[in-house]
Design a protein around this motif. Structure first.
Motif, PDB file in Angstrom:
ATOM      1  N   VAL A 168       0.950  -1.281  -0.138  1.00 38.48           N
ATOM      2  CA  VAL A 168      -0.263   0.244   0.614  1.00 38.48           C
ATOM      3  C   VAL A 168       0.937   1.196   0.319  1.00 38.48           C
ATOM      4  CG1 VAL A 168      -1.581   1.298   1.330  1.00 38.48           C
ATOM      5  CG2 VAL A 168      -2.354  -1.164   1.445  1.00 38.48           C
ATOM      6  N   ASP A 169       1.899   1.261   0.930  1.00 38.29           N
ATOM      7  CA  ASP A 169       2.689   2.462   1.006  1.00 38.29           C
ATOM      8  C   ASP A 169       2.974   2.741  -0.975  1.00 38.29           C
ATOM      9  OD1 ASP A 169       2.834   2.961   4.169  1.00 38.29           O
ATOM     10  OD2 ASP A 169       2.508   0.319   3.496  1.00 38.29           O
ATOM     11  N   ARG A 170       4.091   1.902  -1.220  1.00 39.86           N
ATOM     12  CA  ARG A 170       4.098   2.409  -2.418  1.00 39.86           C
ATOM     13  C   ARG A 170       3.455   2.436  -3.620  1.00 39.86           C
ATOM     14  NH1 ARG A 170       9.778  -2.102  -2.713  1.00 39.86           N
ATOM     15  NH2 ARG A 170      11.242  -1.628  -0.846  1.00 39.86           N
ATOM     16  N   ILE A 171       2.697   2.259  -3.456  1.00 34.52           N
ATOM     17  CA  ILE A 171       1.533   2.229  -4.194  1.00 34.52           C
ATOM     18  C   ILE A 171       0.932   3.922  -4.161  1.00 34.52           C
ATOM     19  CG2 ILE A 171      -1.460   1.915  -5.266  1.00 34.52           C
ATOM     20  CD1 ILE A 171      -0.714  -1.033  -4.781  1.00 34.52           C
ATOM     21  N   VAL A 172       1.196   3.947  -3.124  1.00 36.76           N
ATOM     22  CA  VAL A 172       0.652   5.678  -2.368  1.00 36.76           C
ATOM     23  C   VAL A 172       1.627   6.867  -2.983  1.00 36.76           C
ATOM     24  CG1 VAL A 172      -0.613   7.048  -0.781  1.00 36.76           C
ATOM     25  CG2 VAL A 172      -0.934   4.879  -1.144  1.00 36.76           C
TER      26      VAL A 172
END
Length: 589
Positions: free
Chosen positions: A536-540
């Motif tokens: 999630v963090d890298r996508i955002v």
């Protein structure tokens, strides 16, 4: 009227002119224009300009407020004059003439500014994170994160997945990174671990008969934080029963493509994610997480240097059949100044240099071109499809030793020559990872990626093939040079799992001790299953155009793994340590 607000700071427009409104928020900025005060009032939603003049009963109160005071204002909504309309604000056509002002929360002098986006020391930003989060860019990032997660949940539910939660206190895992351990008060001397990932639990859910699982799962790894990695992170954890690898791909691609189309600000998104074998990715891009926005593909040009006059390469090739020469094309890079600059960069990276040829006036130039002659130079140019004004760089030796550097050089060339297309999200799948690798330190075969993956060819491959030639049903999703997810079709057969672990040097009793729960589950009827877990963090981070996870995380730790806001980690009291039967054994300073 509501005690604090009739509208938010983004709602007022020309239709409200003449009405009385009440707003509450933070004082974003104060401007004094000849005795008339203009206050930009900010809340979570936006900004509204408020005006107070000396004739207003609220003027004396307004003179006392400073930046970041929390105030409530009442006043009449008026239309701005044509020359003062701000088209960049939803409320830019109107302003509030303040009749009443109440300070709800005064603010001390700020340790860092909220207005604007100045660079500030990370330590200050994290210590006063509640102020840092008021800054527009960071605030928007965190809001976008919430929207992305909500969209993930909606998309997964729409395609038939159910969200199930798995434990946060679990058993230590011997694989992967270092665990965060939690001492047990009820079981002295024993420890829980925070999950590095819900790997075994989600597999057991499949064995339990649940068909399609997902959760936004917190994961913990006790490793040194980096700009694109944190000790605590979240992933869209997914598992599916009765699927093969391609079905996983077909299921997840629309979810990710839809997310990036929804929140990517109009940037192009790969329509069909290419499948790139691991060996090909390393060969063409020097990385198993290639940035496909960079059009450069490396090629093997060993044959052009074998027996040539460039002895630095030719002698290596003659002495070892495993030596190769790789070419890194550099379209538009055909100047001596650029080639020399790349050569200097290579030396700064600890390399002896970076050989090159550049093409001008219809021929190749540079020391290598002179040594190998015009015929070989032209053959290299034709193989790489280069033309006038282009260049090519070379690395030579054993690929296992230079591949990483070659990949870095490819990236450097792409960045320096501005070849990278910033207006797209370039996705791909990396497939066919090796199941095993040679552990040089322990001189044995070891797992290369994920020990729970199904080897391609199953038991037959394990019994008949050289382990180092066996591929696994393992795959990564890569976007713009970042690994977003690892996944695999799982090894659901206990006999195949035991064989794979024997090859990797695990005795039966060790396997039972470390993975006994999983083995027992597999012995009672396990379906073929597989999954993955996009971060999630890298996508955002990608969607926000950031390069550091701390810019899309509300309360991150610093690079030393410290929470500067609340002071973690902190010392435990003597009473807490006694209850846990723990005595610190601190290193000597």
């Amino acid at each position: 009227m509501h005690p604090y607000r009739s509208h938010t700071c983004v709602e007022l427009n020309a239709s409200h002119v003449g009405q009385t409104a009440r707003l509450s928020g933070w004082v974003h900025r104060i401007r004094d224009h000849g005795g008339i005060l203009f206050i930009d009032l900010r809340d979570h939603y936006g900004l509204t300009q408020c005006v107070v003049d000396p004739d207003s009963p609220a003027f004396s109160a307004a003179e006392q407020v400073r930046a970041e005071f929390v105030i409530r204002v009442d006043g009449e909504v008026k239309k701005r004059s044509d020359e003062t309309i701000n088209p960049n604000l939803p409320t830019g056509e109107v302003e509030i003439f303040i009749r009443e002002l109440e300070v709800l929360g005064p603010a001390k002098e700020l340790p860092l500014p909220v207005f604007g986006e100045p660079e500030y020391p990370e330590e200050t930003r994290l210590r006063y994170r509640f102020l840092d989060l008021r800054r527009d860019r960071l605030h928007r990032n965190i809001v976008l994160r919430s929207k992305v997660i909500a969209s993930m949940r909606r998309r997964m539910t729409e395609i038939g997945f159910f969200e199930y939660n798995t434990p946060v206190l679990t058993a230590s895992s011997p694989e992967g990174a270092r665990d965060f351990l939690v001492p047990s008060r009820l079981h002295p001397g024993k420890f829980y671990a925070l999950p590095q990932a819900p790997q075994q639990f989600k597999q057991m859910l499949m064995i339990s008969g649940f068909d399609r699982y997902f959760q936004i799962a917190p994961c913990f790894r006790d490793e040194d934080p980096r700009h694109d990695r944190a000790g605590e992170f979240y992933q869209l954890d997914i598992e599916m029963s009765f699927v093969e690898q391609e079905e996983v791909f077909q299921t997840i691609e629309p979810v990710l493509r839809g997310l990036f189309e929804e929140f990517g600000g109009g940037r192009r998104v790969t329509r069909e994610f290419p499948r790139i074998p691991y060996a090909e990715a390393m060969r063409k891009y020097g990385s198993d997480k290639p940035d496909l926005r960079n059009p450069i593909e490396m090629q093997d040009v060993t044959e052009h240097f074998a027996g040539s006059g460039f002895k630095v390469f030719a002698n290596q090739i003659a002495s070892d059949p495993n030596v190769q020469v790789w070419a890194i094309p550099a379209p538009t890079g055909g100047s001596r100044a650029f080639c020399d600059r790349m050569n200097s960069w290579a030396q700064q990276e600890g390399q002896p240099g970076l050989g090159y040829i550049f093409f001008r006036e219809g021929e190749g130039a540079g020391p290598i071109a002179k040594n190998i002659g015009p015929e070989r130079t032209e053959s290299i140019r034709l193989q790489l499809g280069l033309s006038e004004g282009d260049a090519v760089f070379f690395v030579a030796g054993l690929p296992a030793k230079f591949t990483m550097f070659a990949g870095q050089a490819r990236t450097r060339v792409g960045e320096e020559l501005k070849l990278i297309d910033e207006e797209q999200f370039a996705f791909c799948w990396i497939v066919d990872f090796p199941m095993f690798e040679w552990n040089e330190d322990e001189h044995r075969v070891d797992f290369s990626h994920n020990p729970f993956s199904m080897p391609q060819g199953g038991m037959e491959a394990l019994e008949t093939k050289d382990p180092l030639t066996i591929h696994a049903y393992q795959y990564d999703i890569v976007c713009n040079g970042y690994e977003l997810s690892s996944g695999a079709i799982r090894n659901h057969r206990p006999d195949i799992m035991r064989k794979a672990f024997r090859i990797a040097g695990y005795e039966e009793e060790v396997l039972e001790h470390q993975f006994g729960g999983m083995l027992r589950a597999l012995e009672y009827g396990a379906p073929p299953h597989g999954g993955l877990a996009p971060g999630v963090d890298r996508i955002v981070m990608l969607l926000c155009g950031e390069h550091n996870l701390r810019e899309v995380t509300a309360f991150p730790m610093n690079q030393q793994g410290e929470d500067l806001l609340l002071g973690a980690p902190s010392e435990a009291s003597a009473r807490q340590l006694r209850e846990l039967h723990i005595r610190p054994n601190l290193p000597k300073s």
